[in-house]
Scaffold this motif. Structure first.
Motif, PDB file in Angstrom:
ATOM      1  N   GLU A 104     -26.769  85.041  15.619  1.00 41.13           N
ATOM      2  CA  GLU A 104     -26.104  85.057  16.915  1.00 41.13           C
ATOM      3  C   GLU A 104     -26.689  83.973  17.809  1.00 41.13           C
ATOM      4  OE1 GLU A 104     -26.574  88.418  19.923  1.00 41.13           O
ATOM      5  OE2 GLU A 104     -24.724  88.974  18.880  1.00 41.13           O
TER       6      GLU A 104
ATOM      7  N   GLU B 207     -27.289  82.069  21.361  1.00 47.36           N
ATOM      8  CA  GLU B 207     -27.325  82.360  22.790  1.00 47.36           C
ATOM      9  C   GLU B 207     -26.905  81.106  23.546  1.00 47.36           C
ATOM     10  OE1 GLU B 207     -30.145  84.603  25.984  1.00 47.36           O
ATOM     11  OE2 GLU B 207     -31.136  83.127  24.704  1.00 47.36           O
TER      12      GLU B 207
ATOM     13  N   PRO C   6     -21.096  90.830  19.807  1.00 44.10           N
ATOM     14  CA  PRO C   6     -22.478  90.818  20.297  1.00 44.10           C
ATOM     15  C   PRO C   6     -23.042  92.231  20.402  1.00 44.10           C
ATOM     16  CG  PRO C   6     -21.133  89.331  21.591  1.00 44.10           C
ATOM     17  CD  PRO C   6     -20.191  90.083  20.683  1.00 44.10           C
TER      18      PRO C   6
ATOM     19  N   GLU D 270     -23.867  85.692  24.198  1.00 42.57           N
ATOM     20  CA  GLU D 270     -24.253  85.615  22.790  1.00 42.57           C
ATOM     21  C   GLU D 270     -22.987  85.632  21.938  1.00 42.57           C
ATOM     22  OE1 GLU D 270     -25.728  88.421  24.608  1.00 42.57           O
ATOM     23  OE2 GLU D 270     -27.237  86.999  25.309  1.00 42.57           O
TER      24      GLU D 270
END
Length: 263
Positions: free
Chosen positions: A100, A102, A157, A235
């Motif tokens: 993931e 950011e 997310p 995210e």
């Protein structure tokens, strides 16, 4: 309270692993706490674990004790830049489930290029705090069912906001929505704790590729900009190419990535 010694070839000393409470463990070396482990359920029902340890012997001992008592599957999240922590979980049998990114997202419409973005004909944006709660819950439920039937909600997310059992809308005032005359077509959730975070942007499957998500972002980011916030955070799962393209297309910059590991 359960205790057991743990030894490793990395050290001559035994580390005592103690379960000090429900889903909480300590690693002790001569009565000194040299590591802590814990487990908790996320709102989506998945069981996440964490370990904070001074050295590998304590980490490995905690991991062994925790894995012996906890049901699979288990999950944890680490900063991809933390190579040592990632290696520790991999020694315990965890593998990468998802990555993931950011993003830091500018709010100034002159930077994002969203200054002139409007919703498509027949669609209006209802600001946060003004949405009809029943229609909001209906669109949230519909989108969740659509995602779960395809890629699975785990691709979204990770959501860490505590909520009552079965309730997916904790605070309706955090949501702005895209509205048609008879129903809501999409939503965006912005939470302000330490910094503004875009927790969710989603549109009904049959209404996608009409510019609704961009219109929701334009509204939310413009609102943040007018309130004095220069940036927001979000995210995005690396497999969600559409979401990555959406954020990168408005000038968002990737500031690092997290790994969700699973065993």
């Amino acid at each position: 309270m359960n205790t057991k010694p743990f030894t490793s070839g990395l050290s001559e000393d035994a580390v005592l692993i103690t379960r000090v409470a429900d889903r909480q463990w300590h690693a002790l070396d001569d009565d000194l706490v040299v590591g802590r482990g814990y487990a908790h359920h996320r709102p989506d029902g998945r069981l996440f674990v964490g370990i904070d340890a001074w050295h590998d012997v304590a980490f490995d001992g905690l991991a062994e004790a925790m894995l012996a008592e906890l049901p699979a599957p288990l999950y944890t999240v680490v900063d991809e830049a933390d190579v040592e922590l990632t290696a520790g979980w991999q020694r315990a049998g965890f593998t990468i489930g998802r990555r993931e990114s950011e993003y830091v997202v500018p709010t100034d419409p002159r930077v994002t290029g969203l200054e002139a973005v409007l919703p498509p004909p027949g669609v209006t944006i209802v600001p946060a705090g003004q949405a009809d709660e029943s229609l909001l819950r209906a669109v949230d439920r519909a989108i969740r069912d659509e995602v779960e039937a395809t890629v699975g909600w785990q691709s979204m997310p990770a959501e860490v906001i505590p909520r009552p059992e079965g309730d997916t809308i904790v605070d309706p005032s955090k949501y702005a929505v895209a509205a048609a005359p008879d129903r809501y077509l999409g939503l965006i959730r912005v939470v302000r704790v330490k910094r503004p975070r875009i927790g969710l942007v989603a549109v009904r499957a049959g209404e996608q590729r009409r510019g609704i998500a961009r219109a929701l972002l334009a509204h939310a980011l413009g609102t943040l900009h007018r309130s004095g916030s220069a940036a927001a955070w979000a995210e995005v799962d690396e497999s969600n190419r559409a979401a990555s393209a959406l954020f990168e297309g408005i000038g968002a910059r990737s500031m690092g990535s997290n790994l969700e590991l699973v065993r």
